[in-house]
Write an enzyme that holds these catalytic residues in place. Sequence first.
Site, PDB file in Angstrom:
ATOM      1  N   GLU A 175       8.477  -5.119  -9.271  1.00 28.51           N
ATOM      2  CA  GLU A 175       7.970  -6.166 -10.532  1.00 28.51           C
ATOM      3  C   GLU A 175       9.249  -6.114 -11.262  1.00 28.51           C
ATOM      4  OE1 GLU A 175       5.487  -7.780 -11.084  1.00 28.51           O
ATOM      5  OE2 GLU A 175       4.134  -6.902  -9.553  1.00 28.51           O
ATOM      6  N   GLU A 204       4.784  11.990   5.372  1.00 21.93           N
ATOM      7  CA  GLU A 204       4.956  12.538   4.068  1.00 21.93           C
ATOM      8  C   GLU A 204       5.467  14.008   4.313  1.00 21.93           C
ATOM      9  OE1 GLU A 204       1.147  14.637   2.129  1.00 21.93           O
ATOM     10  OE2 GLU A 204       1.238  12.369   1.995  1.00 21.93           O
TER      11      GLU A 204
END
Length: 291
Positions: free
Chosen positions: A79, A110
Amino acid sequence: MTDTENKSEKYNKLDLWDTKTILDTILESQLNAIASIKLISDELELTVTKAVPLLEAGGRLIFAGAGTSGRIAAQECAELYPTFSWPKNKAHFLLAGGQKAFSEAIENAEDNIAQGEHDAEKLKPTAKDIFICCAASGRTPYTLGVMRTANLSGSLTIGISSVAQSPLLNEAKIKLNAKTGAEVIAGSTRMKAGTAQKVILNMLTTSIMIRLNRTYDSYMIDLVATNEKLNSRAIKIVAGICNVTTESAKESLVICKGKVKLACVYLKYKDLKTAEEILLEHAGNLRKCLE
């Protein structure tokens, strides 16, 4: 188990509750998660204070995480360009499992601390860079690997976790511990912990961009207008700041190739070259330019 994974007695027999009570309970838990951020306001202020001069000196914002935490961090990174024209080469995200992990779980991604170290090393981190590492439990190996490489490079490291004294927070230079506690659905940290992470990231990036002169009043003066909605918004912003008609605002934006901030300065001086020079002279601070 960590605080984020514990089952709370408060939610016993949740599946037997009526729907309205379930909804009210989830909402209450979300509001409590947001309220917990108030307790780390000093640490948030410190983060912004330390980050701004590093970015002014050419540093980068680098976000990292796995699973929900990684996707939230990647969204924040994405953004920055459309909202603030923050250069794309100055914002990066590292997501365990790579691009594919946006839409599906990548098995064991992960758990790979070496991959986190490797991905961070590829960015060639420096002491000017800021790494924002998110992990609800504070012990995700991939995210720890990123942070360790960043620390070895002298970068500013910020850890966001819901668990105090977790490895991530212990190793971070700035520790952001929103104590969100047990989830309504035990261990589902996309809920309270995820909400807190998103709010913290919103607070940090927006405050940093304000300090970097990428807003004026509460206007987004560095937005990138790429569609009709944003073009209309750009016109309204210029008209509002400069107190001119929408037609004048639109004309100035055409001359300034859609750059809101430049269009505002142009309307004051009526000369594009002069406007560009004044904007550069004041390091993009529109308020100083208009004064």
